[in-house]
Motif scaffolding. Structure first.
Motif, PDB file in Angstrom:
ATOM      1  N   ASN A  42       0.943  -1.266   0.123  1.00 62.83           N
ATOM      2  CA  ASN A  42       0.084  -0.001  -0.063  1.00 62.83           C
ATOM      3  C   ASN A  42       0.809   1.450   0.007  1.00 62.83           C
ATOM      4  O   ASN A  42       0.724   2.147  -0.723  1.00 62.83           O
ATOM      5  CB  ASN A  42      -0.850   0.217   1.021  1.00 62.83           C
ATOM      6  N   GLU A  45       3.084   2.074  -3.411  1.00 56.65           N
ATOM      7  CA  GLU A  45       2.483   1.671  -4.700  1.00 56.65           C
ATOM      8  C   GLU A  45       2.591   2.854  -6.215  1.00 56.65           C
ATOM      9  O   GLU A  45       3.006   2.275  -7.100  1.00 56.65           O
ATOM     10  CB  GLU A  45       0.880   1.775  -4.542  1.00 56.65           C
ATOM     11  N   ASN A  94       0.821  -4.663  -9.091  1.00 57.65           N
ATOM     12  CA  ASN A  94      -0.246  -3.800  -9.787  1.00 57.65           C
ATOM     13  C   ASN A  94      -1.398  -3.694  -8.819  1.00 57.65           C
ATOM     14  O   ASN A  94      -1.669  -4.664  -8.103  1.00 57.65           O
ATOM     15  CB  ASN A  94      -0.743  -4.208 -11.113  1.00 57.65           C
ATOM     16  N   ALA A  95      -2.249  -2.694  -8.971  1.00 57.94           N
ATOM     17  CA  ALA A  95      -3.451  -2.650  -7.974  1.00 57.94           C
ATOM     18  C   ALA A  95      -4.492  -3.664  -7.970  1.00 57.94           C
ATOM     19  O   ALA A  95      -4.731  -4.205  -6.966  1.00 57.94           O
ATOM     20  CB  ALA A  95      -4.248  -1.444  -8.588  1.00 57.94           C
ATOM     21  N   ASN A  98      -2.915  -6.571  -6.155  1.00 55.55           N
ATOM     22  CA  ASN A  98      -2.786  -6.233  -4.901  1.00 55.55           C
ATOM     23  C   ASN A  98      -4.256  -6.720  -3.985  1.00 55.55           C
ATOM     24  O   ASN A  98      -4.023  -7.148  -2.958  1.00 55.55           O
ATOM     25  CB  ASN A  98      -2.539  -4.819  -4.513  1.00 55.55           C
ATOM     26  N   VAL A 172      -7.919   1.721 -10.570  1.00 55.86           N
ATOM     27  CA  VAL A 172      -6.341   2.388 -10.739  1.00 55.86           C
ATOM     28  C   VAL A 172      -6.530   4.007 -10.819  1.00 55.86           C
ATOM     29  O   VAL A 172      -5.505   4.760 -10.282  1.00 55.86           O
ATOM     30  CB  VAL A 172      -5.819   1.833 -12.021  1.00 55.86           C
ATOM     31  N   TYR A 294      -7.335  -1.475   2.132  1.00 58.31           N
ATOM     32  CA  TYR A 294      -7.444  -0.795   1.093  1.00 58.31           C
ATOM     33  C   TYR A 294      -8.261   0.284   0.972  1.00 58.31           C
ATOM     34  O   TYR A 294      -9.530   0.348   1.486  1.00 58.31           O
ATOM     35  CB  TYR A 294      -8.224  -1.734  -0.006  1.00 58.31           C
TER      36      TYR A 294
END
Length: 330
Positions: A42, A45, A94-95, A98, A172, A294
């Motif tokens: 996190n 990123e 990548n998001a 993740n 994203v 998140y």
């Protein structure tokens, strides 16, 4: 300008397909170790979006000195793909992956495992990177770059990346501050309406009683205040942890709100829409401390839990009056 970026998967690194269940790779991972890696993913990123940044992240935040040889092997593989496709940012993280990684790992941690392995920290690092790469395998073609080897590799890469980006665009391309402002404005208008209208005032009173609030403004100060503490600003890096000060006048209220947000969903499976993680975006790590898994899902949930509770209150009041099942969609 479209940044051409693609993530390596399990087969790209290990040159073989992993056929087992991902939980076998999590076997032996403890809660503290897992949450530490979630925090790294996190917090950094913006770093691992480039090939050089990905290598730096692996060196500084993933592999310890004991895994130097493993790290160097990863560097060799990444640089090999980079030489073959110099116009593309070759990365791992990548998001969307993740989120799938967080979701899978949290579900594993909250399930009892009687035959838990005893792993060293270096072994845990390897297990987690394998799990992450396997998640990438589920989100990309098993052969990685096989199609790119065909004619017109630049065009194939461009359109592959362009078309695959839409599914996760909202994850994203996100502005957390804008999201917070919109949700706060909606909540204020809703509360003002419930307060002024005689027919809905009973619903508001019931809601405030549940949370032991003297007014809806107190509730909003606690909930919206915790949400904005996670958001980055020019002078402040948003916190991935929420620790509620016991001296706060609304300490009990804040803890109750966070517990509601972290409640176990009745039925949730690992899906592309991250239903489980959307329902449970925080992880309690102490009496008054919670780790935000998140931020976007946390901000959304902290306001949606408000609407859910108001909906429950409406049903509780209307059902006896109607003496029948509540209308569909209420």
């Amino acid at each position: 300008m479209i940044t051409r970026r693609t993530s390596l998967n399990y087969q790209d690194i290990y040159l073989e397909v992993f056929d087992g269940h991902i939980d076998t790779l999590f076997n032996g991972i403890d809660e503290q170790f897992a949450l530490g890696f979630m925090q790294h993913l996190n917090f950094h990123e913006d770093l691992y979006k480039t090939t050089a940044g990905c290598i730096q992240f692996l060196r500084e935040n993933w592999f310890s000195h004991a895994n130097t040889e493993v790290f160097l092997n990863f560097v060799d593989k990444i640089e090999e793909w980079k030489r073959r496709f110099p116009a593309v940012e070759i990365v791992i993280f990548n998001a969307p992956s993740n989120l799938a990684f967080f979701e899978s790992l949290i579900k594993y941690l909250q399930t009892e495992h009687p035959n838990e392995l005893l792993l060293s920290d270096p072994e845990k690092e390897i297990a987690l990177i394998k799990a992450y790469l396997q998640i990438n395998s589920k989100k990309t073609k098993p052969s990685g770059f096989e199609e790119i080897k065909q004619a017109y590799p630049d065009e194939v890469m461009l359109w592959t990346l362009f078309s695959s980006s839409f599914q996760d665009a909202d994850l994203v391309n996100r502005d957390f501050l804008e999201l917070w402002q919109i949700e706060t404005f909606k909540a204020i208008k809703l509360f003002e309406y419930f307060e002024k209208d005689e027919q809905t005032n009973e619903i508001l009173s019931r809601f405030l009683e549940i949370f032991s609030c003297d007014s809806w403004k107190t509730y909003l100060k606690a909930s919206a205040g915790m949400a904005i503490a996670t958001i980055d600003s020019p002078n402040y890096r948003g916190n991935n942890f929420i620790e509620v000060d016991p001296q706060l006048p609304f300490y009990d209220l804040a803890i109750e709100i966070l517990l509601q947000i972290g409640i176990e969903p009745i039925e949730a499976t690992i899906q592309d829409d991250y239903l489980y993680l959307r329902n449970k975006p925080i992880f309690r790590t102490g009496e008054a401390k919670f780790q935000v898994i998140y931020k976007r899902f946390f901000i959304e949930k902290i306001f949606r839990s408000l609407y859910f509770q108001l909906n429950v209150d409406i049903l509780a009041i209307l059902t006896p009056i109607l003496d029948t099942d509540p209308p569909v969609g209420f």
